[in-house]
Design a protein around this motif. Structure first.
Motif, PDB file in Angstrom:
ATOM      1  N   ILE A  67     -82.108 -25.365  58.230  1.00  0.00           N
ATOM      2  CA  ILE A  67     -82.033 -26.734  57.700  1.00  0.00           C
ATOM      3  C   ILE A  67     -81.490 -27.683  58.757  1.00  0.00           C
ATOM      4  N   LEU A  68     -80.564 -27.191  59.586  1.00  0.00           N
ATOM      5  CA  LEU A  68     -79.883 -28.073  60.538  1.00  0.00           C
ATOM      6  C   LEU A  68     -80.815 -28.727  61.553  1.00  0.00           C
ATOM      7  N   PRO A  69     -81.751 -27.998  62.194  1.00  0.00           N
ATOM      8  CA  PRO A  69     -82.657 -28.691  63.122  1.00  0.00           C
ATOM      9  C   PRO A  69     -83.451 -29.806  62.450  1.00  0.00           C
ATOM     10  N   LEU A  70     -83.812 -29.605  61.191  1.00  0.00           N
ATOM     11  CA  LEU A  70     -84.538 -30.650  60.467  1.00  0.00           C
ATOM     12  C   LEU A  70     -83.649 -31.868  60.232  1.00  0.00           C
ATOM     13  N   VAL A  71     -82.392 -31.620  59.862  1.00  0.00           N
ATOM     14  CA  VAL A  71     -81.450 -32.718  59.639  1.00  0.00           C
ATOM     15  C   VAL A  71     -81.205 -33.473  60.936  1.00  0.00           C
ATOM     16  N   PHE A  72     -80.977 -32.741  62.023  1.00  0.00           N
ATOM     17  CA  PHE A  72     -80.732 -33.382  63.317  1.00  0.00           C
ATOM     18  C   PHE A  72     -81.949 -34.190  63.762  1.00  0.00           C
ATOM     19  N   LEU A  73     -83.129 -33.689  63.455  1.00  0.00           N
ATOM     20  CA  LEU A  73     -84.346 -34.396  63.828  1.00  0.00           C
ATOM     21  C   LEU A  73     -84.486 -35.690  63.033  1.00  0.00           C
ATOM     22  N   ILE A 107     -77.785 -31.897  70.511  1.00  0.00           N
ATOM     23  CA  ILE A 107     -76.680 -30.962  70.668  1.00  0.00           C
ATOM     24  C   ILE A 107     -76.087 -31.106  72.063  1.00  0.00           C
ATOM     25  N   THR A 108     -74.855 -30.660  72.208  1.00  0.00           N
ATOM     26  CA  THR A 108     -74.166 -30.739  73.505  1.00  0.00           C
ATOM     27  C   THR A 108     -73.754 -29.336  73.939  1.00  0.00           C
ATOM     28  N   TRP A 109     -73.154 -29.246  75.139  1.00  0.00           N
ATOM     29  CA  TRP A 109     -72.699 -27.959  75.638  1.00  0.00           C
ATOM     30  C   TRP A 109     -71.549 -27.393  74.815  1.00  0.00           C
ATOM     31  N   ASP A 110     -70.935 -28.218  73.970  1.00  0.00           N
ATOM     32  CA  ASP A 110     -69.876 -27.710  73.094  1.00  0.00           C
ATOM     33  C   ASP A 110     -70.408 -26.687  72.100  1.00  0.00           C
ATOM     34  N   PRO A 113     -75.467 -34.685  58.975  1.00  0.00           N
ATOM     35  CA  PRO A 113     -75.195 -33.425  59.699  1.00  0.00           C
ATOM     36  C   PRO A 113     -73.867 -32.780  59.298  1.00  0.00           C
ATOM     37  N   PHE A 114     -72.843 -33.623  59.071  1.00  0.00           N
ATOM     38  CA  PHE A 114     -71.541 -33.112  58.634  1.00  0.00           C
ATOM     39  C   PHE A 114     -71.672 -32.395  57.300  1.00  0.00           C
ATOM     40  N   LEU A 115     -72.379 -33.003  56.368  1.00  0.00           N
ATOM     41  CA  LEU A 115     -72.565 -32.435  55.037  1.00  0.00           C
ATOM     42  C   LEU A 115     -73.381 -31.147  55.093  1.00  0.00           C
ATOM     43  N   PRO A 130     -68.485 -27.361  66.919  1.00  0.00           N
ATOM     44  CA  PRO A 130     -69.441 -27.173  68.024  1.00  0.00           C
ATOM     45  C   PRO A 130     -70.859 -27.616  67.671  1.00  0.00           C
ATOM     46  N   ILE A 131     -71.260 -27.387  66.435  1.00  0.00           N
ATOM     47  CA  ILE A 131     -72.605 -27.793  66.021  1.00  0.00           C
ATOM     48  C   ILE A 131     -72.738 -29.311  66.049  1.00  0.00           C
ATOM     49  N   LEU A 132     -71.663 -30.006  65.694  1.00  0.00           N
ATOM     50  CA  LEU A 132     -71.694 -31.468  65.633  1.00  0.00           C
ATOM     51  C   LEU A 132     -71.371 -32.118  66.979  1.00  0.00           C
ATOM     52  N   GLY A 133     -71.119 -31.298  68.007  1.00  0.00           N
ATOM     53  CA  GLY A 133     -70.970 -31.862  69.343  1.00  0.00           C
ATOM     54  C   GLY A 133     -69.561 -32.059  69.834  1.00  0.00           C
TER      55      GLY A 133
END
Length: 265
Positions: A130-136, A142-145, A72-74, A225-228
């Motif tokens: 791409i990000l939702p796929l990576v997170f999945l 995700i958090t409230w941040d 996710p960071f990458l 924020p994306i990473l929480g």
């Protein structure tokens, strides 16, 4: 200095009145670039997704970093860096590329910088899927941040805009500068935590490469924020101060040489 800034502000106000035109031109640029292509800009998304997967697998092993943290960071870093670097690079030649319109139409010149920024925001929006796929894949939520993403992205775009206006003016006068800008962006890519994580460095190296790096703080405003997590006070301070000071310099420089741009083309 006041007169130059006033000229630039008036140009920006005219651009605001014709904002619909900048959005239309930016959208048309994307359609023209991918004309006759079925997937359009999603080809960039596919190639970026493949690149992220390959770099993640290789560098995750080399850096000995857990994949659920590194991938996710990458992915977030590469997407944001692509948006930033492309906006800066294309912004540096915004007036040069639009020389036909500048010579024939009486439009505010800052409109062309806004056009470039909007175009890359739209492309970034395509790549963000791409990000939702990576997170999945890594099982991360995700958090409230994530709400910090809104003001962070606004400051992120603010900085890209003033850089584009400044470099667009400067590079129109000195045509060798776009190549120098491209080389500097390559340097920043390697010294900014995009494909490597700050915690992989020892504290001394981190203090030399991370804290003084303005691009890191810009990226972190959106990536954190994306990473929480929420951006740090230093991230906000560096990004906002850079936006304010940079905007004043860019407005002064643009206002001073605005009337000469058409003659430099």
């Amino acid at each position: 200095m006041v007169n130059e800034v006033s000229v630039a502000v008036k140009d920006l106000m005219r651009s605001r009145e014709k904002l619909y035109l900048a959005l239309m031109l930016g959208w048309q640029d994307i359609r023209q670039r991918y004309r006759r292509s079925k997937l359009g800009p999603f080809w960039l998304t596919i190639s970026m997704g493949v690149m992220i997967a390959m770099i993640g697998i290789v560098f995750g092993q080399v850096l000995n970093t857990p994949m659920e943290e590194y991938l996710p960071f990458l992915a977030t870093g590469i997407i944001l860096w692509t948006c930033f670097s492309t906006s800066v690079m294309e912004g540096s030649s915004a007036f040069i590329d639009a020389q036909g319109m500048i010579r024939q139409l009486n439009l505010p010149l800052s409109l062309y910088s806004i056009r470039v920024l909007w175009r890359n925001i739209v492309i970034c929006g395509h790549n963000i899927i791409i990000l939702p796929l990576v997170f999945l894949v890594v099982g991360r939520g995700i958090t409230w941040d994530i709400l910090w993403l809104i003001p962070g992205f606004i400051v992120f775009c603010w900085n890209m805009l003033w850089v584009s206006i400044f470099l667009g003016t400067f590079c129109t006068r000195f045509r060798d500068m776009p190549q120098i800008v491209n080389s500097l962006l390559q340097v920043f890519f390697y010294v900014t935590p995009i494909i490597w994580m700050p915690n992989t460095l020892n504290p001394r190296s981190a203090n030399l490469l991370v804290d003084p790096n303005p691009v890191y703080h810009l990226v972190q405003l959106v990536r954190a924020p994306i990473l929480g997590s929420s951006p740090t006070l230093m991230n906000w301070s560096v990004a906002v101060v850079m936006a304010i000071v940079g905007s004043m310099v860019a407005l002064w420089f643009f206002g001073k040489y605005k009337k000469r741009i058409a003659y430099w083309l």
